[in-house]
Enzyme design. Structure first.
Site, PDB file in Angstrom:
ATOM      1  N   HIS A 129      43.810  27.057  41.012  1.00  0.00           N
ATOM      2  CA  HIS A 129      43.177  28.267  41.521  1.00  0.00           C
ATOM      3  C   HIS A 129      42.422  27.885  42.783  1.00  0.00           C
ATOM      4  O   HIS A 129      41.961  26.763  42.933  1.00  0.00           O
ATOM      5  CB  HIS A 129      42.217  28.797  40.445  1.00  0.00           C
ATOM      6  CG  HIS A 129      41.618  30.132  40.727  1.00  0.00           C
ATOM      7  ND1 HIS A 129      40.592  30.311  41.637  1.00  0.00           N
ATOM      8  CD2 HIS A 129      41.865  31.368  40.205  1.00  0.00           C
ATOM      9  CE1 HIS A 129      40.242  31.585  41.658  1.00  0.00           C
ATOM     10  NE2 HIS A 129      40.997  32.252  40.810  1.00  0.00           N
ATOM     11  N   ASP A 206      38.652  22.190  35.566  1.00  0.00           N
ATOM     12  CA  ASP A 206      38.509  23.642  35.615  1.00  0.00           C
ATOM     13  C   ASP A 206      39.014  24.171  34.275  1.00  0.00           C
ATOM     14  O   ASP A 206      40.211  24.214  34.019  1.00  0.00           O
ATOM     15  CB  ASP A 206      39.334  24.199  36.782  1.00  0.00           C
ATOM     16  CG  ASP A 206      39.365  25.721  36.803  1.00  0.00           C
ATOM     17  OD1 ASP A 206      38.783  26.357  35.905  1.00  0.00           O
ATOM     18  OD2 ASP A 206      40.004  26.278  37.716  1.00  0.00           O
ATOM     19  N   GLN A 209      40.461  28.802  31.900  1.00  0.00           N
ATOM     20  CA  GLN A 209      41.523  29.404  31.101  1.00  0.00           C
ATOM     21  C   GLN A 209      41.724  28.698  29.764  1.00  0.00           C
ATOM     22  O   GLN A 209      42.638  29.059  29.009  1.00  0.00           O
ATOM     23  CB  GLN A 209      42.836  29.379  31.891  1.00  0.00           C
ATOM     24  CG  GLN A 209      42.796  30.147  33.194  1.00  0.00           C
ATOM     25  CD  GLN A 209      42.701  31.645  33.008  1.00  0.00           C
ATOM     26  OE1 GLN A 209      43.107  32.188  31.982  1.00  0.00           O
ATOM     27  NE2 GLN A 209      42.157  32.344  33.995  1.00  0.00           N
ATOM     28  N   LYS A 232      35.108  35.359  31.199  1.00  0.00           N
ATOM     29  CA  LYS A 232      36.433  35.202  30.606  1.00  0.00           C
ATOM     30  C   LYS A 232      36.360  34.860  29.116  1.00  0.00           C
ATOM     31  O   LYS A 232      37.388  34.817  28.435  1.00  0.00           O
ATOM     32  CB  LYS A 232      37.220  34.113  31.344  1.00  0.00           C
ATOM     33  CG  LYS A 232      37.530  34.426  32.801  1.00  0.00           C
ATOM     34  CD  LYS A 232      38.376  33.327  33.421  1.00  0.00           C
ATOM     35  CE  LYS A 232      38.453  33.448  34.936  1.00  0.00           C
ATOM     36  NZ  LYS A 232      39.182  34.644  35.376  1.00  0.00           N
ATOM     37  N   CYS A 372      45.168  34.191  43.222  1.00  0.00           N
ATOM     38  CA  CYS A 372      44.312  33.172  43.848  1.00  0.00           C
ATOM     39  C   CYS A 372      44.921  31.779  43.729  1.00  0.00           C
ATOM     40  O   CYS A 372      44.224  30.795  43.464  1.00  0.00           O
ATOM     41  CB  CYS A 372      42.902  33.199  43.256  1.00  0.00           C
ATOM     42  SG  CYS A 372      42.005  34.707  43.608  1.00  0.00           S
TER      43      CYS A 372
END
Length: 415
Positions: A129, A206, A209, A232, A372
């Site tokens: 991303h 990261d 997700q 999220k 993104c």
């Protein structure tokens, strides 16, 4: 507890509403932001109603209550990640968290373990991303370090065949996504972290997700820094988490300076408080932190293993359903092996934006565009895709509606 997505969905008031001429809302955009259960909405609202005051700053009762609620949320996050409480830093977003660690490294003076210079390298991947790409581009530009990356295969996996040459003695940082927001790919961290630590590099993950969708244990993953966003993970907007190993946080320079993050100040100089305060300048997003604590307690009560299992079943169901549609191409892994519930696809020559608008007319919320991740979509030859992403409140009824909607779009556009 018994997992029942239909029952869970009742905890999310927005899922009761109708849209587009009274159609049932089918929300398949949790990869962008999740919906919020009543317990989170109530926790944030109750903070403002009953406890609102600046944390860490007052001797009055409201300040004490606010501080207890805020620091209590930090403990919840630490337990959720299997981390030490002083390793948890509140930010306003995962994007800020990733900028925090990259910018702080750029502030490191010669002799500091995080000081980068010409001849050093930073390793990322083609599936990042922008939030985990641009900060490292900028750090490389400021320090003279070289930016290197792992490429992505046609199947949507990282090509690690050249890992020993990509991660080498010059590597100081390896930054990558745990799970791709476009492909759904879950990356094999054990291989990457082992190689990174062999050469003395730190691993920045990261986890936007992954943290909301599966158990994430920072100790078991053997990573060094991690970022995720509250919104999220059924939590509020405006709150993110930056986690780092305590001994590394001690050496990392601050990112923002000002009130709350200092140990001592004179007119000529200042010294910094210990982590996590060193990285929390200014009045923080207190109500949002409390809301995030409620969100993580909610997910814990349901069980992250249960959530992950449910999403694997939904992903398998949707992959099978979409694969039967003529001219539909799934971008990314076609099986559930090391794969999460974000599924991107194209549909013949129908532009993803047109498909997204048609699905919206049927009450189905999906994401369209480059998500993104321009370098990734360009590499795969698909400047834009349609993405459906599932979560704990989704059911096979939602996925049937999506498949029927895609088939309806084909007829509508005469394809």
């Amino acid at each position: 507890m018994t997992f029942d997505a239909h029952t869970i969905a009742k905890d999310f008031p927005i899922l009761d509403r109708t849209i587009r001429d009274g159609k049932r809302l089918v929300y398949l955009d949790s990869g962008a932001t999740s919906q919020k259960p009543n317990v989170v909405i109530d926790a944030e609202s109750d903070f403002y109603r009953l406890h609102n005051a600046a944390v860490h700053r007052g001797a009055h009762q409201l300040a004490e209550e606010a501080t207890d609620a805020y620091e209590g949320a930090r403990t919840i996050v630490a337990n959720f990640l299997n981390a030490h409480v002083d390793e948890v830093v509140f930010t306003k977003s995962a994007t800020e968290s990733l900028n925090l660690v990259s910018y702080a490294m750029g502030n490191a003076a010669p002799g500091n373990r995080f000081h980068l210079k010409a001849g050093d390298s930073i390793v990322i991947t083609e599936m990042e991303h922008h939030a985990n790409l641009i900060p490292w581009q900028q750090l490389a530009a400021r320090t003279g370090a070289t930016l290197k990356w792992f490429s992505v295969t046609e199947e949507g996996r990282l090509d690690l065949s050249n890992i020993d040459s990509v991660i080498d003695s010059s590597t100081k940082v390896v930054a990558l996504t745990h799970q791709s927001n476009v492909l759904g790919t879950i990356n094999p961290l054990d291989v990457i972290t082992r190689r990174a630590h062999e050469v003395g590099a730190v691993v920045v993950l990261d986890a936007c997700q992954s943290v909301p969708h599966m158990p994430v244990d920072v100790k078991a993953l053997d990573i060094d820094f991690l970022a995720f966003s509250g919104h999220k993970a059924v939590g509020p907007t405006g709150i993110g988490i930056f986690w780092g190993r305590l001994e590394l946080l001690a050496d990392l320079p601050p990112f923002l300076t000002g009130g709350s993050m200092i140990e001592n100040v004179t007119m000529e100089s200042a010294s910094w408080a210990q982590a996590p305060k060193k990285f929390e300048a200014g009045v923080p997003n207190m109500a949002q932190a409390v809301g995030l604590g409620a969100a993580l307690n909610y997910l814990t009560q349901i069980g992250m293993d249960n959530i992950h299992r449910h999403e694997v079943e939904l992903t398998s169901y949707l992959l099978n359903g979409l694969s039967e549609i003529k001219d539909l191409r799934i971008i990314g892994p076609k099986t559930t092996e090391l794969r999460g519930g974000a599924i991107s696809f194209t549909l013949g020559d129908i532009h993803p934006h047109d498909l997204g608008q048609y699905l919206d007319s049927q009450g189905i919320a999906v994401r369209t565009g480059h998500h993104c991740a321009w370098p990734l979509t360009r590499k795969l030859g698909v400047p834009a895709t349609t993405r459906a992403s599932v979560y704990l409140y989704n059911t096979t009824d939602d996925l049937d509606a999506l498949v029927e909607g895609v088939q309806g779009a084909q007829k509508y556009f005469g394809r």
